[in-house]
Design a protein around this motif. Structure first.
Motif, PDB file in Angstrom:
ATOM      1  N   SER A 279      59.675  29.637  50.429  1.00  0.00           N
ATOM      2  CA  SER A 279      58.633  29.249  51.376  1.00  0.00           C
ATOM      3  C   SER A 279      58.547  27.733  51.472  1.00  0.00           C
ATOM      4  O   SER A 279      57.924  27.085  50.632  1.00  0.00           O
ATOM      5  N   ARG A 317      61.451  22.939  58.263  1.00  0.00           N
ATOM      6  CA  ARG A 317      61.192  24.379  58.180  1.00  0.00           C
ATOM      7  C   ARG A 317      61.478  25.042  59.517  1.00  0.00           C
ATOM      8  O   ARG A 317      61.206  24.494  60.585  1.00  0.00           O
ATOM      9  N   ASP A 319      61.759  29.031  61.643  1.00  0.00           N
ATOM     10  CA  ASP A 319      60.823  30.020  62.173  1.00  0.00           C
ATOM     11  C   ASP A 319      60.584  31.177  61.209  1.00  0.00           C
ATOM     12  O   ASP A 319      59.993  32.197  61.596  1.00  0.00           O
ATOM     13  N   ALA A 320      61.046  31.041  59.984  1.00  0.00           N
ATOM     14  CA  ALA A 320      60.862  32.115  59.012  1.00  0.00           C
ATOM     15  C   ALA A 320      59.378  32.354  58.747  1.00  0.00           C
ATOM     16  O   ALA A 320      58.568  31.419  58.764  1.00  0.00           O
ATOM     17  N   GLU A 321      59.028  33.601  58.509  1.00  0.00           N
ATOM     18  CA  GLU A 321      57.630  33.947  58.247  1.00  0.00           C
ATOM     19  C   GLU A 321      57.180  33.359  56.914  1.00  0.00           C
ATOM     20  O   GLU A 321      57.889  33.443  55.915  1.00  0.00           O
ATOM     21  N   GLU A 322      56.014  32.770  56.913  1.00  0.00           N
ATOM     22  CA  GLU A 322      55.448  32.154  55.713  1.00  0.00           C
ATOM     23  C   GLU A 322      54.314  33.016  55.175  1.00  0.00           C
ATOM     24  O   GLU A 322      53.690  33.777  55.925  1.00  0.00           O
ATOM     25  N   ARG A 324      50.775  34.226  54.440  1.00  0.00           N
ATOM     26  CA  ARG A 324      49.638  33.985  55.338  1.00  0.00           C
ATOM     27  C   ARG A 324      48.639  32.994  54.747  1.00  0.00           C
ATOM     28  O   ARG A 324      47.945  32.293  55.483  1.00  0.00           O
ATOM     29  N   THR A 327      49.480  29.274  55.798  1.00  0.00           N
ATOM     30  CA  THR A 327      49.769  28.914  57.191  1.00  0.00           C
ATOM     31  C   THR A 327      48.821  27.846  57.732  1.00  0.00           C
ATOM     32  O   THR A 327      49.099  27.250  58.777  1.00  0.00           O
TER      33      THR A 327
END
Length: 448
Positions: A279, A317, A319-322, A324, A327
């Motif tokens: 992350s 960074r 577009d990978a999901e971080e 929540r 954010t």
């Protein structure tokens, strides 16, 4: 029951009735290992609700019960403990929420010293393995993905309330939710390894928010306990991103109570944990708070290095999901962290430059009024430094805080306002100061 020794009571009950541990476990809707540890003296229960539940099912008349115990005294008298098992961590968190719900925070106020941070960090470093999370043979409620998702929704609702309104607004509600909904799911439910790790993550997140709320509301001892239990459950879940987030919160608390060495150690542990995850946003936040901690420890070189690393991570960074919970960390938030670091290092012009970049004079789109109050008071103080004083500008900045403070329940934010106004009192004859004092007096009258 004079000493509320449930283990002794269970042993006597079994001796006279012949009841098996498995039978008792089924009656109390707990795992058999809980009964075994109670009877062997390796576990105690201090939660009032659980004590009464046990005694009622054993058929002990209320007339034979002494006054309810001071449930948090034994747990907290030896400082912060890293629980060796998940069951004990959940029981400890349950006792903590009981103390919080019953407003018994005074007994643990002394546990926020730097030594308790060292205890937590050493325990974290020594615990290298995630816990086995399979409790599929219990007789309790089946816990599934829907239950975990509900906890996730609630944790973000509580975190949003903290961001918008401060730690004092929903703190008791969160303690009740942990005690009566979240912890019982994990302590008595049955679930697979996969669901168990997700469940531990959500309870750890709720405990982390509870810790941050307590910290923001001025209850530093109980906050430290929440952070320790949260970190223990994040370890059980094997979730390094959440662990890094918790360690960063621990560093922020250490900064607030003026323990820079503890802040540096916690921030470094956070960076190391974040490096074990994927992350970038989590790692960027860890570096940003590490920059503040290094600045508080009067180490400008290390502080600057951390800020550069945080900026690079944000720039790179994808577009990978971080996760929540991180954010909220944005370029603007990083710029505000740079403000705080510059203020700690006495770099007045840098504080003002970062404030311009963060657009503190504009309404925040991310709805974090506590952060904006803390940032504005830092900016105002930069105009009140010896040899570089601009009282009118400081007053103008403070006037911008007035629309933000009416609904805030943040002891940190209010302390920052009071500190800045105290500094402005040195210029009480100034017309701008008089006007600002009148505006604050009017706001206090309206709010009351």
């Amino acid at each position: 029951m004079a000493k509320w020794d449930l283990g002794a009571v269970l042993r006597l009950y079994r001796m006279h009735t012949g009841a098996r541990q498995a039978t008792l476990a089924a009656a109390f809707n707990v795992d058999q290992s809980v009964i075994s540890r109670l009877m062997n003296g390796r576990r105690s229960i201090a939660d009032r609700r659980q004590i009464l539940e046990f005694t009622q099912k054993l058929g002990i008349p209320d007339s034979l019960l002494p006054a309810l115990p001071a449930q948090d005294e034994e747990l907290f008298q030896h400082g912060i403990s890293w629980m060796p098992s998940v069951d004990e961590a959940l029981a400890g968190l349950g006792t903590l929420t009981g103390a919080d719900v019953n407003v018994r925070v005074a007994d643990i106020a002394a546990d926020a010293g730097p030594e308790s941070v060292v205890e937590v960090l050493l325990a974290w470093a020594d615990s290298s393995q995630a816990d086995k999370a399979v409790w599929s043979d219990r007789t309790g409620q089946r816990v599934g993905s829907a239950d975990v998702q509900t906890l996730s929704i609630m944790s973000e609702a509580f975190a949003d309330a903290d961001h918008r309104l401060g730690g004092g607004h929903a703190r008791s509600t969160l303690a009740h939710y942990l005690a009566n909904v979240a912890i019982p799911l994990a302590a008595a439910g049955k679930y697979s390894d996969h669901v168990g790790r997700l469940l531990f993550t959500e309870i750890a997140r709720l405990a982390d928010v509870a810790g941050f709320m307590a910290f923001d509301a001025g209850h530093q001892g109980i906050a430290r306990h929440y952070f320790a239990h949260s970190l223990r459950l994040a370890r059980a879940a094997g979730n390094y991103a959440l662990a890094a987030h918790i360690l960063t919160d621990l560093s922020m608390q250490a900064l607030h109570i003026d323990h820079p060495d503890s802040a540096v150690a916690s921030a470094q542990a956070a960076v190391e944990a974040a490096n074990k995850d994927c992350s970038p946003l989590t790692l960027a936040r860890c570096h940003a708070v590490a920059a503040r901690a290094s600045a508080a420890a009067n180490d400008p070189t290390t502080s600057d290095r951390h800020l550069v690393q945080a900026e690079v991570l944000l720039d790179q960074r994808g577009d990978a999901e971080e996760p929540r919970w991180v954010t909220f960390f944005s370029v603007r938030q990083l710029t505000v962290e740079a403000m705080y670091a510059s203020h700690a290092l006495g770099r007045t012009s840098y504080v003002q430059r970062h404030a311009d970049a963060a657009h503190l004079d504009e309404a925040a789109a991310d709805a974090m009024p506590r952060r904006d109050v803390l940032a504005n008071t830092t900016l105002a103080m930069s105009y009140l430094q010896p040899g570089n004083t601009d009282v009118e500008h400081a007053c103008a900045v403070m006037a911008g805080c007035l629309p933000l403070i009416g609904r805030l329940t943040s002891a940190r934010a209010m302390a920052a306002i009071e500190q800045t106004r105290s500094r402005l009192a040195d210029f009480s004859a100034n017309a701008a100061v008089k006007e600002l004092d009148a505006a604050f007096a009017h706001a206090e009258t309206v709010d009351s």
